[in-house]
Design an enzyme around this catalytic site. Structure first.
Site: not given
Ligand code: NAI
Length: 333
Positions: A123, A170, A203, A227
């Protein structure tokens, strides 16, 4: 009386804001409402969706309550919400998510908070063409912003008496950026030995939230993951019409309903005000008016349980007016 800047917004915004202000008055909140323009209405009245006047008022009074704003499409305007977060350095987005009575969802006992970094990641908006047909988007992670959000999440867990904090990442695929985020989380965790701490790849988190969301407590993560996970978690308890939202910075705080301006039902008296009402309860808590905050939360629970006067999105056939009357009638003494 505490001054609070109020941005009613567009579409159903003025309807849910009026209902919220009425309920807060009935609950004994002591607020001096200061109206400020933003959204499509502000383009018409002030020539831009986020006038300087509005930012100046929030900087002066420090706390704001915001309804949904329509983002004008195709006119070169940037999202009002992203601008507010950046201009006011509202670095933490907070989404408390709890199972509510009377709302039919597959899970019981969900009670978690999503803490999302609000200022960087993808962002940061840094995109460019490398060559025609190839675009590069930069995902920014800085040590200072990571430490600030992770420390905020630990402090929130401590002050709310929560037990467990999970940092989401991640790092196997992004060992530099998410590796840094994870390293900092491990450092900060050393200052909070009384809280359980673990990490979870994004995940894996998605899978486990779908299987057993009740086992999570406080989740902290970077902007894009946050988000997505914020809305996913809202869905676990019944959707955007009932969950509150807060954007917090070092100096300023902005509380907002996270649903949109619902142009399809605007002006028809059908809007459900609960998301804004619960955001206002978070705001009252933030400014130290804890008793009206608790009364409002309790009234929301009672109203959903009794199921009288509810709006259509909640399965009833009522209106903004009837649900507001019920919320006022169900305030505990
Ligand atoms: P939306 O949330 O406005 O509407 C989606 C569906 O949910 C519609 O059927 C609507 O009637 C219903 N809905 C939403 N809030 C409701 C409420 N309180 N009570 C009853 N029903 C409700 O999403 P959409 O249609 O994608 O966006 C419409 C506009 O809102 C766009 O201009 C968008 O930019 C803006 N928007 C603003 C946000 C904000 O200011 N925080 C967030 C999301 C969208």
């Amino acid at each position: 009386m505490t001054p609070v800047v109020t941005i009613a917004g567009d579409g159903i915004g003025p309807e849910v804001m009026a209902a919220t202000q009425k309920l807060l008055g009935a609950a004994g909140a002591r607020i001096d409402w200061i109206e400020a323009p933003a959204g499509l209405g502000a383009v018409e009245s002030h020539g831009e969706p986020l006038p300087k006047l509005t930012l100046d008022l929030i900087r002066k009074h420090r706390v704001a309550l915001k309804g949904p704003c329509t983002t004008p499409i195709g006119k070169g305007f940037r999202s009002i919400n992203v601008r507010l977060r950046q201009e006011l350095e509202l670095f933490a987005s907070i989404r408390p998510v709890q199972t509510l009575p009377g709302i039919h969802v597959p899970y019981t006992n969900v009670d978690l908070v999503v803490v999302r970094e609000n200022t960087e990641g993808l962002y940061a908006g840094l995109e460019h063409f490398v060559v025609p047909g190839v675009v590069e988007s930069l995902r920014i992670v800085t040590r200072d912003a990571a430490r600030r959000i992770i420390r905020y999440a630990f402090e929130l867990a401590r002050t709310q008496g929560r037990r467990h904090l999970t940092v989401v990442h991640k790092a196997d695929v992004l060992p530099l950026s998410d590796g840094l985020f994870l390293d900092i989380a491990q450092e900060v965790a050393d200052d909070f030995p009384f809280l359980e701490f673990s990490d979870k790849p994004i995940d894996r988190l998605a899978l486990e939230l779908a299987l057993d969301p009740a086992k999570f407590d406080v989740l902290v993560m970077e902007n894009l993951f946050g988000d997505v996970v914020s809305d996913l978690c809202a869905g676990l308890v019944g959707g955007l019409g009932i969950v509150p939202g807060a954007n917090i910075g070092t100096r300023y705080a902005l509380f907002e309903a996270v649903h949109g301006s619902a142009p399809d039902i605007a002006g028809k008296g059908l809007a459900n005000p609960i998301a804004l009402v619960r955001s206002a309860a978070l705001m009252l808590d933030h400014i130290g008016q804890r008793q009206p905050a608790r009364r409002i939360e309790e009234s929301v629970r009672r109203t959903l349980q009794i199921k009288k006067g509810l709006t259509r999105d909640l399965g009833g056939d009522g209106t903004t007016a009837t649900i507001t009357e019920e919320l006022i009638a169900n305030l505990p003494h």
